[in-house]
Design a protein around this motif. Structure first.
Motif, PDB file in Angstrom:
ATOM      1  N   ILE A   1       0.993  -1.109  -0.175  1.00 59.59           N
ATOM      2  CA  ILE A   1       0.108  -0.074   0.046  1.00 59.59           C
ATOM      3  C   ILE A   1       0.849   1.438   0.074  1.00 59.59           C
ATOM      4  N   ILE A   2       0.821   1.869  -1.065  1.00 62.75           N
ATOM      5  CA  ILE A   2       1.772   3.110  -1.272  1.00 62.75           C
ATOM      6  C   ILE A   2       0.861   4.356  -1.181  1.00 62.75           C
ATOM      7  N   MET A   3       1.462   5.656  -0.799  1.00 60.39           N
ATOM      8  CA  MET A   3       0.791   6.849  -0.750  1.00 60.39           C
ATOM      9  C   MET A   3       1.580   7.715  -1.914  1.00 60.39           C
ATOM     10  N   THR A   4       0.535   8.311  -2.507  1.00 57.09           N
ATOM     11  CA  THR A   4       1.189   9.383  -3.607  1.00 57.09           C
ATOM     12  C   THR A   4       0.070  10.218  -4.012  1.00 57.09           C
ATOM     13  N   GLY A   5       0.401  11.430  -4.049  1.00 51.33           N
ATOM     14  CA  GLY A   5      -0.595  12.601  -4.606  1.00 51.33           C
ATOM     15  C   GLY A   5      -1.751  12.660  -3.559  1.00 51.33           C
ATOM     16  N   GLY A   6      -1.775  12.480  -2.282  1.00 50.61           N
ATOM     17  CA  GLY A   6      -2.447  12.427  -1.376  1.00 50.61           C
ATOM     18  C   GLY A   6      -3.522  11.298  -1.414  1.00 50.61           C
ATOM     19  N   LYS A   7      -3.163  10.270  -2.190  1.00 47.93           N
ATOM     20  CA  LYS A   7      -4.388   9.055  -2.175  1.00 47.93           C
ATOM     21  C   LYS A   7      -3.336   7.827  -2.052  1.00 47.93           C
ATOM     22  N   GLN A   8      -3.982   6.702  -1.407  1.00 51.50           N
ATOM     23  CA  GLN A   8      -3.416   5.564  -1.335  1.00 51.50           C
ATOM     24  C   GLN A   8      -3.786   4.283  -2.347  1.00 51.50           C
ATOM     25  N   TYR A   9      -2.934   3.463  -2.772  1.00 52.04           N
ATOM     26  CA  TYR A   9      -3.218   2.732  -3.773  1.00 52.04           C
ATOM     27  C   TYR A   9      -2.693   1.338  -3.266  1.00 52.04           C
ATOM     28  N   ARG A  10      -3.320   0.319  -3.424  1.00 50.23           N
ATOM     29  CA  ARG A  10      -2.832  -1.092  -3.187  1.00 50.23           C
ATOM     30  C   ARG A  10      -2.363  -1.698  -4.609  1.00 50.23           C
ATOM     31  N   VAL A  11      -1.110  -2.138  -4.596  1.00 48.67           N
ATOM     32  CA  VAL A  11      -0.334  -2.487  -5.883  1.00 48.67           C
ATOM     33  C   VAL A  11       0.398  -3.710  -5.748  1.00 48.67           C
ATOM     34  N   ALA A  12       0.389  -4.528  -6.677  1.00 44.12           N
ATOM     35  CA  ALA A  12       1.419  -5.692  -6.845  1.00 44.12           C
ATOM     36  C   ALA A  12       2.403  -5.474  -8.030  1.00 44.12           C
ATOM     37  N   GLU A  13       3.425  -6.496  -7.832  1.00 45.98           N
ATOM     38  CA  GLU A  13       4.065  -6.335  -9.160  1.00 45.98           C
ATOM     39  C   GLU A  13       3.494  -6.671 -10.516  1.00 45.98           C
ATOM     40  N   GLY A  14       3.811  -5.730 -11.504  1.00 54.06           N
ATOM     41  CA  GLY A  14       3.165  -5.911 -12.672  1.00 54.06           C
ATOM     42  C   GLY A  14       1.734  -5.104 -13.087  1.00 54.06           C
ATOM     43  N   ASP A  15       1.347  -4.394 -11.995  1.00 55.96           N
ATOM     44  CA  ASP A  15       0.063  -3.717 -11.969  1.00 55.96           C
ATOM     45  C   ASP A  15       0.217  -2.406 -12.634  1.00 55.96           C
ATOM     46  N   VAL A  16      -0.739  -1.898 -13.329  1.00 55.91           N
ATOM     47  CA  VAL A  16      -0.733  -0.703 -14.193  1.00 55.91           C
ATOM     48  C   VAL A  16      -1.737   0.450 -13.427  1.00 55.91           C
ATOM     49  N   ILE A  17      -1.322   1.389 -12.738  1.00 57.60           N
ATOM     50  CA  ILE A  17      -2.354   2.445 -12.124  1.00 57.60           C
ATOM     51  C   ILE A  17      -2.215   3.669 -12.744  1.00 57.60           C
ATOM     52  N   PHE A  18      -3.216   4.585 -12.564  1.00 59.84           N
ATOM     53  CA  PHE A  18      -3.360   6.181 -12.610  1.00 59.84           C
ATOM     54  C   PHE A  18      -3.020   6.745 -11.370  1.00 59.84           C
ATOM     55  N   VAL A  19      -2.066   7.517 -11.481  1.00 56.89           N
ATOM     56  CA  VAL A  19      -2.075   8.481 -10.263  1.00 56.89           C
ATOM     57  C   VAL A  19      -1.955   9.902 -10.489  1.00 56.89           C
ATOM     58  N   GLU A  20      -2.052  10.720  -9.564  1.00 54.28           N
ATOM     59  CA  GLU A  20      -2.180  12.338  -9.780  1.00 54.28           C
ATOM     60  C   GLU A  20      -0.715  12.472 -10.666  1.00 54.28           C
ATOM     61  N   LYS A  21      -0.465  13.600 -11.374  1.00 51.72           N
ATOM     62  CA  LYS A  21       0.359  13.770 -12.366  1.00 51.72           C
ATOM     63  C   LYS A  21       1.668  14.112 -11.373  1.00 51.72           C
ATOM     64  N   LEU A  22       2.966  13.266 -12.048  1.00 50.34           N
ATOM     65  CA  LEU A  22       4.255  13.308 -11.571  1.00 50.34           C
ATOM     66  C   LEU A  22       4.809  14.087 -12.456  1.00 50.34           C
TER      67      LEU A  22
END
Length: 104
Positions: free
Chosen positions: A5-26
């Motif tokens: 579980i990571i935190m970026t852009g003020g939101k939390q995401y549950r991720v696994a290896e190989g996942d593709v996610i959309f996060v706030e702009k970096l």
């Protein structure tokens, strides 16, 4: 399977290896690597490690696939019987990220 579980852009995401996610702009170009160091928890089978608030030394590395904008959202304001009408559009920028490894 290992999850984090990571935190970026003020939101939390549950991720696994190989996942593709959309996060706030970096501020990273497509094709470059990015590391997330705010890891709140790591779940690996039966063992689970929680941070207080983050786990020291844990990182999640990922590759940036692309930067883009989401679908347009219409914002419409109106006050009845007053002739006040305003329409505004908004497209939220995002960064598409593919998770490579979870280091904990």
């Amino acid at each position: 399977m290992k999850h984090a579980i990571i935190m970026t852009g003020g939101k939390q995401y549950r991720v696994a290896e190989g996942d593709v996610i959309f996060v706030e702009k970096l501020d990273v170009e497509a094709g470059e690597a990015v590391k997330f160091d705010k890891v709140l928890a790591v779940i690996d089978g039966d063992s689970t490690v929680f941070g207080a608030p983050v786990i020291d030394g844990a990182t999640v590395s990922a590759n940036v696939v692309k930067n883009g904008k989401g679908k347009k959202v219409r914002v419409y304001k109106m006050k009845p019987k007053k002739g006040y009408r305003r329409t505004q559009g908004h497209r939220q920028p995002y960064t598409k990220v593919q998770i490579e490894t979870i280091n904990a």
